[in-house]
Structure formats: C-alpha cells, structure tokens
Design a protein around this motif. Structure first.
Motif, PDB file in Angstrom:
ATOM      1  N   ALA A   1       0.826  -1.207   0.000  1.00 19.44           N
ATOM      2  CA  ALA A   1       0.000   0.000   0.000  1.00 19.44           C
ATOM      3  C   ALA A   1       0.860   1.256   0.000  1.00 19.44           C
ATOM      4  O   ALA A   1       0.575   2.228  -0.714  1.00 19.44           O
ATOM      5  CB  ALA A   1      -0.927  -0.007   1.212  1.00 19.44           C
ATOM      6  N   ARG A   2       1.908   1.251   0.789  1.00 20.13           N
ATOM      7  CA  ARG A   2       2.788   2.416   0.873  1.00 20.13           C
ATOM      8  C   ARG A   2       3.379   2.757  -0.495  1.00 20.13           C
ATOM      9  O   ARG A   2       3.475   3.937  -0.855  1.00 20.13           O
ATOM     10  CB  ARG A   2       3.916   2.142   1.870  1.00 20.13           C
ATOM     11  N   VAL A   3       3.715   1.715  -1.250  1.00 20.65           N
ATOM     12  CA  VAL A   3       4.344   1.942  -2.551  1.00 20.65           C
ATOM     13  C   VAL A   3       3.315   2.261  -3.632  1.00 20.65           C
ATOM     14  O   VAL A   3       3.520   3.162  -4.456  1.00 20.65           O
ATOM     15  CB  VAL A   3       5.178   0.710  -2.957  1.00 20.65           C
ATOM     16  N   SER A   4       2.203   1.547  -3.654  1.00 18.41           N
ATOM     17  CA  SER A   4       1.261   1.659  -4.775  1.00 18.41           C
ATOM     18  C   SER A   4       0.296   2.830  -4.650  1.00 18.41           C
ATOM     19  O   SER A   4      -0.063   3.450  -5.664  1.00 18.41           O
ATOM     20  CB  SER A   4       0.476   0.353  -4.939  1.00 18.41           C
ATOM     21  N   LEU A   5      -0.147   3.152  -3.443  1.00 18.30           N
ATOM     22  CA  LEU A   5      -1.193   4.161  -3.287  1.00 18.30           C
ATOM     23  C   LEU A   5      -0.807   5.534  -3.839  1.00 18.30           C
ATOM     24  O   LEU A   5      -1.646   6.200  -4.460  1.00 18.30           O
ATOM     25  CB  LEU A   5      -1.608   4.261  -1.822  1.00 18.30           C
ATOM     26  N   PRO A   6       0.436   6.003  -3.638  1.00 19.54           N
ATOM     27  CA  PRO A   6       0.763   7.337  -4.177  1.00 19.54           C
ATOM     28  C   PRO A   6       0.602   7.455  -5.693  1.00 19.54           C
ATOM     29  O   PRO A   6       0.424   8.569  -6.212  1.00 19.54           O
ATOM     30  CB  PRO A   6       2.226   7.529  -3.755  1.00 19.54           C
ATOM     31  N   TYR A   7       0.666   6.343  -6.416  1.00 21.10           N
ATOM     32  CA  TYR A   7       0.504   6.386  -7.868  1.00 21.10           C
ATOM     33  C   TYR A   7      -0.963   6.427  -8.291  1.00 21.10           C
ATOM     34  O   TYR A   7      -1.269   6.808  -9.426  1.00 21.10           O
ATOM     35  CB  TYR A   7       1.168   5.172  -8.509  1.00 21.10           C
ATOM     36  N   PHE A   8      -1.868   6.008  -7.408  1.00 24.86           N
ATOM     37  CA  PHE A   8      -3.274   5.910  -7.778  1.00 24.86           C
ATOM     38  C   PHE A   8      -3.841   7.297  -8.063  1.00 24.86           C
ATOM     39  O   PHE A   8      -3.735   8.206  -7.256  1.00 24.86           O
ATOM     40  CB  PHE A   8      -4.066   5.228  -6.660  1.00 24.86           C
ATOM     41  N   ARG A   9      -4.438   7.451  -9.223  1.00 23.48           N
ATOM     42  CA  ARG A   9      -4.974   8.719  -9.725  1.00 23.48           C
ATOM     43  C   ARG A   9      -3.883   9.774  -9.879  1.00 23.48           C
ATOM     44  O   ARG A   9      -4.163  10.969  -9.823  1.00 23.48           O
ATOM     45  CB  ARG A   9      -6.106   9.232  -8.829  1.00 23.48           C
ATOM     46  N   GLY A  10      -2.636   9.289 -10.039  1.00 23.98           N
ATOM     47  CA  GLY A  10      -1.518  10.185 -10.249  1.00 23.98           C
ATOM     48  C   GLY A  10      -0.787   9.862 -11.532  1.00 23.98           C
ATOM     49  O   GLY A  10      -1.338   9.260 -12.455  1.00 23.98           O
ATOM     50  N   ALA A  11       0.479  10.247 -11.587  1.00 27.31           N
ATOM     51  CA  ALA A  11       1.300  10.012 -12.776  1.00 27.31           C
ATOM     52  C   ALA A  11       2.192   8.795 -12.553  1.00 27.31           C
ATOM     53  O   ALA A  11       2.757   8.619 -11.473  1.00 27.31           O
ATOM     54  CB  ALA A  11       2.151  11.242 -13.072  1.00 27.31           C
ATOM     55  N   TYR A  12       2.315   7.958 -13.588  1.00 24.75           N
ATOM     56  CA  TYR A  12       3.157   6.775 -13.501  1.00 24.75           C
ATOM     57  C   TYR A  12       3.436   6.271 -14.904  1.00 24.75           C
ATOM     58  O   TYR A  12       2.736   6.599 -15.854  1.00 24.75           O
ATOM     59  CB  TYR A  12       2.493   5.669 -12.671  1.00 24.75           C
ATOM     60  N   GLU A  13       4.469   5.454 -15.010  1.00 26.46           N
ATOM     61  CA  GLU A  13       4.784   4.819 -16.292  1.00 26.46           C
ATOM     62  C   GLU A  13       3.874   3.614 -16.495  1.00 26.46           C
ATOM     63  O   GLU A  13       3.520   2.922 -15.543  1.00 26.46           O
ATOM     64  CB  GLU A  13       6.243   4.378 -16.313  1.00 26.46           C
TER      65      GLU A  13
END
Length: 261
Positions: free
Chosen positions: A16-28
C-alpha cells in the motif's frame, strides 16, 4: 494472529505504501498484450512487487516467491509467497478503487494465509489459521460469509463476461439468469465482499495462481469455499468458483461443469 499472518499484513502495508501514491496520479505504463489485446502493467505494479520481495528476502531468505511481475524464485520451497502486487490494473488505470494488493503464503502446496488489501479504502482482509478479519483504521472486524440457501436469492459477481470462452459464457449466462443480482468489474474486491457477507458467489476464468491464491484462506476462514468449476481444489485450469454458502455451490456447478476444463 500467527507469525506468518502478521508478516502478511506487514507486506500488505508495504504494498500500500508503494502503490497508493501512484493511484490517480502520474506513472509509467506499458502494454504487455499482443496485437489486439491490452494487458497493462504500471510502475506501481513493478515497484510494489519489488518492495514486497525485498521484505521477504530479508525476513525469510529460505522462502520461495512467485510473483506476476518478476516470476519465480524457489517455487518448490516448503513456504512460498504468491504475489499479485496490483490485481485489477485496469481499475487502477481508470481511477476506480476496486484494485487490490494480493498476497498469499502457500505451505506444503496449499494456500494457508491470504491478504486482500485495498489501500485507497484503508482495508486489509486477512485470512488464515487464526480466522478472518478486516483491518481498517486501527480496528479489527471479524469476517463471516452469509447464509444463502438458493441461487435465486444470491448476489453474484464476475470481473468481465468477455473473459469467458463461448462455452464458459453460456454457463455464466445461465448462472446469472438464475441469480437475484449480478455485479461486474470488481476484480478481487468481489471476493473480499464475499468474505464480508455482501456477495454470495463469484465465478471467473483465466485466473493465474497469483490471482486466486490469496482469496482461498480469506474466504475459507470466513466460512466459504473456493473450488474449480468441477467442485474440486483450485488448479491450473484458471476456472474459479467461490461461494459463501456451500448449498449454492452445487446449484451453480450443474451449469458450470458443462464447460469445465
């Protein structure tokens, strides 16, 4: 909770710590699918699995790991962690909070601990030798499937009927016609809701070992059962049937067995 259950929760929190910040954000994002197919994998998928693997290697270096993104490492070990860092990548991409982090421990060839984590909702569904519960906001809530005697009273789910083959689709259509209500597109979160007593049956096909292993301990500890479409232990067929009340299993299998692999 047992030692392995506590560690599985730690792994879910790391995912969760790693994946949540990308949710609805920018990612490759890349597409692993061939021509005419869409099989996405995101930066969140890869980084979450890598983070989980690092914790396992540090804590239990003799354990095996099977993961969707980085393959197998000691898959024949007595204890093997089976990882789907983000189940429901399409939901993740679409900004829908129905994706999950799936983590299972297989011991002696069968899943014994499972975690279904949904970071955006701050939910961790854990099942194992000490029972089934949901962890949320520092509180623990016991999980229990609900009684459902007849398929005609059941709330059922599948991720996407388009994933079924022609024969499988026919079977699903008959099961759906018999049920009270069907919901689509929930991925592994549907199994969490089955364990929580909100859904009665989930039927799916084309699942890999990392798609279903975490579901088994959660649902079984909550009072349900998970089988293939022949009513047997889940196997490499990819066909999964999960029920909260075993009385509706046979009612569904009357149809599903016709297209079982």
């Amino acid at each position: 909770m047992t030692e392995f259950e506590l560690f599985a929760v730690d792994l879910a929190r790391e995912a969760a710590r790693v994946s949540l910040p990308y949710f609805r954000g920018a990612y490759e994002e890349i597409d692993k699918g061939g021509p005419g197919a869409f099989d996405p994998v995101t930066q969140a998928d890869r980084e979450a699995e890598a983070a989980i693997r690092r914790l396992i290697e540090a804590r239990y270096p003799d354990h095996g790991v099977i993961g969707e993104e980085y393959g197998e490492d000691r898959p024949d070990a007595e204890h093997v962690w089976i990882l789907d860092p983000i189940d429901g990548t399409r939901a993740f991409i679409a900004g829908l909070p129905l994706w999950t982090n799936l983590i299972a421990l297989r011991t002696g060839g069968r899943p014994t601990v499972g975690v279904i984590g949904q970071p955006y909702l701050d939910e961790i569904f854990i099942g194992g030798p000490s029972g089934a519960r949901m962890l949320k906001g520092g509180a623990e809530t016991p999980l229990a499937t609900r009684p459902c005697e007849r398929l005609t009273d059941a709330v059922i789910a599948t991720t996407d009927p388009d994933l079924f083959t022609g024969a499988e689709l026919g079977s699903w259509t008959q099961v759906r016609a018999a049920a009270r209500l069907a919901r689509l597109g929930c991925d592994a979160y549907a199994y969490a809701m089955l364990a929580a007593g909100r859904i009665d049956l989930v039927v799916e096909s084309q699942l890999k070992v990392w798609d279903w292993s975490a579901l088994v301990p959660v649902i079984e500890a909550a009072g349900g059962e998970v089988t293939n479409w022949r009513g047997e232990t889940p196997d490499g067929s990819g066909q999964i049937l999960a029920v909260g009340d075993v009385r509706i299993r046979e009612q569904a299998l009357v149809t599903l067995r016709r297209s079982s692999l």
